[in-house]
Write a protein that holds these residues in place. Structure first.
Motif, PDB file in Angstrom:
ATOM      1  N   SER A   1      37.537  21.046  59.121  1.00 21.42           N
ATOM      2  CA  SER A   1      37.519  20.675  57.696  1.00 21.42           C
ATOM      3  C   SER A   1      38.907  20.808  57.091  1.00 21.42           C
ATOM      4  CB  SER A   1      36.494  21.525  56.954  1.00 21.42           C
ATOM      5  OG  SER A   1      36.875  22.871  57.036  1.00 21.42           O
ATOM      6  N   ASP A   2      39.738  21.714  57.656  1.00 20.23           N
ATOM      7  CA  ASP A   2      41.119  21.856  57.171  1.00 20.23           C
ATOM      8  C   ASP A   2      41.907  20.573  57.390  1.00 20.23           C
ATOM      9  OD1 ASP A   2      40.738  24.345  56.302  1.00 20.23           O
ATOM     10  OD2 ASP A   2      41.720  25.374  57.977  1.00 20.23           O
ATOM     11  N   PHE A   3      41.741  19.995  58.581  1.00 15.98           N
ATOM     12  CA  PHE A   3      42.453  18.754  58.887  1.00 15.98           C
ATOM     13  C   PHE A   3      42.039  17.663  57.904  1.00 15.98           C
ATOM     14  CE2 PHE A   3      42.845  14.618  60.958  1.00 15.98           C
ATOM     15  CZ  PHE A   3      44.178  14.629  61.319  1.00 15.98           C
ATOM     16  N   TYR A   4      40.731  17.580  57.650  1.00 16.26           N
ATOM     17  CA  TYR A   4      40.231  16.563  56.722  1.00 16.26           C
ATOM     18  C   TYR A   4      40.828  16.773  55.329  1.00 16.26           C
ATOM     19  CZ  TYR A   4      37.119  13.724  53.887  1.00 16.26           C
ATOM     20  OH  TYR A   4      36.643  12.802  52.995  1.00 16.26           O
ATOM     21  N   LYS A   5      40.821  18.037  54.894  1.00 14.58           N
ATOM     22  CA  LYS A   5      41.304  18.329  53.538  1.00 14.58           C
ATOM     23  C   LYS A   5      42.804  18.098  53.389  1.00 14.58           C
ATOM     24  CE  LYS A   5      37.768  21.643  52.228  1.00 14.58           C
ATOM     25  NZ  LYS A   5      37.416  23.039  52.443  1.00 14.58           N
ATOM     26  N   THR A   6      43.562  18.492  54.406  1.00 18.88           N
ATOM     27  CA  THR A   6      45.022  18.418  54.261  1.00 18.88           C
ATOM     28  C   THR A   6      45.633  17.092  54.717  1.00 18.88           C
ATOM     29  OG1 THR A   6      45.304  19.415  56.447  1.00 18.88           O
ATOM     30  CG2 THR A   6      45.337  20.916  54.568  1.00 18.88           C
TER      31      THR A   6
ATOM     32  N   PRO B   1      44.041  13.560  51.094  1.00  9.93           N
ATOM     33  CA  PRO B   1      45.089  13.062  50.180  1.00  9.93           C
ATOM     34  C   PRO B   1      45.325  11.554  50.291  1.00  9.93           C
ATOM     35  CG  PRO B   1      45.836  15.025  51.356  1.00  9.93           C
ATOM     36  CD  PRO B   1      44.561  14.601  52.002  1.00  9.93           C
ATOM     37  N   PHE B   2      44.900  10.965  51.413  1.00  9.55           N
ATOM     38  CA  PHE B   2      45.093   9.521  51.615  1.00  9.55           C
ATOM     39  C   PHE B   2      43.764   8.769  51.573  1.00  9.55           C
ATOM     40  CE2 PHE B   2      48.373  11.942  53.716  1.00  9.55           C
ATOM     41  CZ  PHE B   2      49.517  11.419  53.125  1.00  9.55           C
ATOM     42  N   ALA B   3      42.745   9.457  51.065  1.00 11.65           N
ATOM     43  CA  ALA B   3      41.407   8.851  51.027  1.00 11.65           C
ATOM     44  C   ALA B   3      41.405   7.555  50.213  1.00 11.65           C
ATOM     45  CB  ALA B   3      40.403   9.828  50.448  1.00 11.65           C
ATOM     46  N   GLY B   4      42.263   7.509  49.183  1.00  8.49           N
ATOM     47  CA  GLY B   4      42.335   6.318  48.334  1.00  8.49           C
ATOM     48  C   GLY B   4      42.627   5.066  49.148  1.00  8.49           C
ATOM     49  N   ILE B   5      43.599   5.187  50.053  1.00  9.99           N
ATOM     50  CA  ILE B   5      43.990   4.053  50.904  1.00  9.99           C
ATOM     51  C   ILE B   5      42.793   3.619  51.747  1.00  9.99           C
ATOM     52  CG2 ILE B   5      45.402   3.440  52.920  1.00  9.99           C
ATOM     53  CD1 ILE B   5      47.520   5.409  51.929  1.00  9.99           C
ATOM     54  N   ILE B   6      42.138   4.614  52.342  1.00  4.95           N
ATOM     55  CA  ILE B   6      41.017   4.321  53.244  1.00  4.95           C
ATOM     56  C   ILE B   6      39.865   3.680  52.464  1.00  4.95           C
ATOM     57  CG2 ILE B   6      39.396   5.318  54.923  1.00  4.95           C
ATOM     58  CD1 ILE B   6      41.408   7.682  55.209  1.00  4.95           C
ATOM     59  N   ILE B   7      39.574   4.251  51.291  1.00  4.85           N
ATOM     60  CA  ILE B   7      38.471   3.728  50.472  1.00  4.85           C
ATOM     61  C   ILE B   7      38.727   2.267  50.097  1.00  4.85           C
ATOM     62  CG2 ILE B   7      37.345   3.912  48.204  1.00  4.85           C
ATOM     63  CD1 ILE B   7      37.816   7.001  48.448  1.00  4.85           C
ATOM     64  N   LYS B   8      39.946   2.005  49.595  1.00  9.63           N
ATOM     65  CA  LYS B   8      40.273   0.645  49.161  1.00  9.63           C
ATOM     66  C   LYS B   8      40.108  -0.348  50.308  1.00  9.63           C
ATOM     67  CE  LYS B   8      43.553   2.063  45.592  1.00  9.63           C
ATOM     68  NZ  LYS B   8      44.972   2.259  45.287  1.00  9.63           N
ATOM     69  N   LEU B   9      40.591   0.038  51.465  1.00  6.68           N
ATOM     70  CA  LEU B   9      40.534  -0.854  52.622  1.00  6.68           C
ATOM     71  C   LEU B   9      39.091  -1.045  53.115  1.00  6.68           C
ATOM     72  CD1 LEU B   9      42.772  -2.323  54.168  1.00  6.68           C
ATOM     73  CD2 LEU B   9      42.687  -0.532  55.858  1.00  6.68           C
ATOM     74  N   CYS B  10      38.371   0.063  53.231  1.00  4.49           N
ATOM     75  CA  CYS B  10      36.992  -0.035  53.720  1.00  4.49           C
ATOM     76  C   CYS B  10      36.124  -0.883  52.791  1.00  4.49           C
ATOM     77  CB  CYS B  10      36.370   1.348  53.892  1.00  4.49           C
ATOM     78  SG  CYS B  10      37.083   2.277  55.250  1.00  4.49           S
ATOM     79  N   ARG B  11      36.388  -0.774  51.487  1.00  2.00           N
ATOM     80  CA  ARG B  11      35.626  -1.576  50.517  1.00  2.00           C
ATOM     81  C   ARG B  11      35.850  -3.069  50.747  1.00  2.00           C
ATOM     82  NH1 ARG B  11      31.826   1.103  47.394  1.00  2.00           N
ATOM     83  NH2 ARG B  11      32.636   2.990  46.472  1.00  2.00           N
ATOM     84  N   ALA B  12      37.068  -3.426  51.176  1.00  2.00           N
ATOM     85  CA  ALA B  12      37.397  -4.842  51.365  1.00  2.00           C
ATOM     86  C   ALA B  12      36.705  -5.436  52.589  1.00  2.00           C
ATOM     87  CB  ALA B  12      38.901  -5.016  51.487  1.00  2.00           C
ATOM     88  N   TYR B  13      36.292  -4.573  53.505  1.00  2.00           N
ATOM     89  CA  TYR B  13      35.684  -5.077  54.739  1.00  2.00           C
ATOM     90  C   TYR B  13      34.182  -4.837  54.798  1.00  2.00           C
ATOM     91  CZ  TYR B  13      40.293  -6.090  56.534  1.00  2.00           C
ATOM     92  OH  TYR B  13      41.546  -6.636  56.703  1.00  2.00           O
ATOM     93  N   THR B  14      33.608  -4.350  53.712  1.00  2.00           N
ATOM     94  CA  THR B  14      32.160  -4.095  53.714  1.00  2.00           C
ATOM     95  C   THR B  14      31.508  -4.656  52.457  1.00  2.00           C
ATOM     96  OG1 THR B  14      32.553  -1.919  52.701  1.00  2.00           O
ATOM     97  CG2 THR B  14      32.327  -1.971  55.081  1.00  2.00           C
TER      98      THR B  14
END
Lengths: 163, 218
Positions: A3-8, A12-25
């Protein structure tokens, strides 16, 4: 996953991932599956990160490569890349942001080809042509022309829908 | 005034609900849905099944008196497993952190390589299986003598003019060669046909993605 790896390193870059995943789903369920898969693949690939690029650029590459080649079973139980262009029946379980204009923009982006989606997302994230070319792995000179074409296509799709 | 897409993007994501990360639970224990992981799983399952089957068949072949078939099966399938294990190792080397172009190219190269290798193997595999069956039953003990020789003896009683080459009727050799020829001809095609049923759409999509990226490179 730690969970530390996920948090650190991911959150912090979840925004990038969210934006991209939304475009492909096209649905919340698919989006969550894509998000989880991207996080899983980032964690699995972390030892391959060689600091030749920024962590955020590397995260973007992983996210994009996962989204481009993710397999998911559709309702008819046949395996597909689900990043195919949106179809009429798929819009039924569409999900939405509270900002209506953003929803319309995302719907328009989903109508583009997979590579065009990647390019416009990177452009909207204010990446330079050189950075976009590096992430996609192509010639930077052609990116500018392609971005112009994509913007024209988006304007055409959105014509009159947004004020 | 019409808003630009850049403004829609910036302003849309300023709202608090736009970038909420979904909750992730037991992520690592979840089954990956990524195509490379699916290929890995499929390969592993296939290889384990082949190893288990070849061992089981080897034992059964000795029990039922066709050890030649069992041994040829075992050796052939072992070669198949070793080759595909190497292909699986190559799949593990594909790096998701490189550019999309490089990643798709590497993945596509792996797919093409494994199709080409397995297509070639199929051309030999089916005929070898057929030959091993024929040899196995030919040399199977039938009351003190090989079954094949006993069969030829009975044919010669009915058809004394039957022409033999190394003690085998020519007609039998011709039929066996025709079957082997057909298996060589269609072995590769059967493999590709089988693969296309399961992954045809995936391969087509991969090709489209690569063509699109290539158009940006030129």
């Amino acid at each position: 996953m730690s969970s530390d790896f996920y948090k650190t390193s991911i959150l912090p870059f979840a925004g990038i991932i969210i934006k991209l995943c939304r475009a492909y789903t096209n649905s919340q369920e698919d989006f969550e599956d894509y998000y989880q898969e991207v996080c899983l693949q980032i964690w699995r690939s972390k030892d391959n990160f060689r600091e030749e690029s920024q962590w955020s650029t590397w995260v973007y590459r992983i996210s994009l490569n996962v989204c481009l080649t993710l397999l998911k079973k559709k309702k008819n139980n046949v395996q597909h890349f689900v990043s195919d262009s949106i179809t009429a029946d798929e819009t039924e379980d569409n999900y939405a942001f509270s900002d209506e204009s953003l929803n319309l923009l995302y719907d328009a982006i989903r109508k583009l080809s997979e590579i065009d989606r990647a390019i416009i997302m990177l452009y909207l994230e204010e990446k330079s042509q050189k950075e976009i070319a590096e992430i996609i792995g192509t010639n930077p000179n052609n990116i500018g022309v392609r971005v112009k074409r994509i913007k024209m296509r988006l304007k055409k799709i959105l014509d009159g829908k947004i004020n | 005034m019409e808003r630009s897409i850049e403004n829609i993007w910036k302003e849309g994501f300023l709202k608090s609900d736009a970038l909420i990360a979904p909750k992730i639970n037991n992520l690592y224990s979840q089954k990956s849905i990524h195509i490379i992981d699916k290929f890995k799983r499929m390969f592993k399952i296939n290889l384990i099944a082949i190893v288990a089957f070849s061992f089981a068949f080897l034992i059964v072949s000795f029990i039922v008196g066709i050890p030649i078939t069992g041994i040829i099966f075992f050796v052939t399938l072992s070669v198949l497993v070793i080759i595909n294990k190497k292909l699986l190792n190559d799949l593990n080397k594909i790096d998701l952190g490189v550019s999309s172009s490089q990643y798709l190219k590497t993945f596509n190269q792996w797919i093409q390589k494994q199709i080409a290798i397995n297509k070639k193997i199929s051309k030999f595999l089916y005929p070898i299986i057929f030959i091993s069956m024929v040899l196995g039953f030919w040399f199977k003990d039938a009351e003190g003598m090989p079954l094949g020789e006993r069969l030829v003896g009975e044919i010669l009683v009915g058809f004394p003019d039957t022409y033999l080459i190394f003690g085998v009727p020519v007609i039998g050799i011709v039929i066996a060669l025709a079957i082997i020829g057909l298996l060589v001809l269609f072995g590769g095609r059967i493999y590709k046909w089988d693969l296309n049923i399961v992954y045809g759409r995936v391969f087509k999509k991969l090709e489209e993605l690569m063509t699109d990226i290539e158009s940006l490179r030129s």
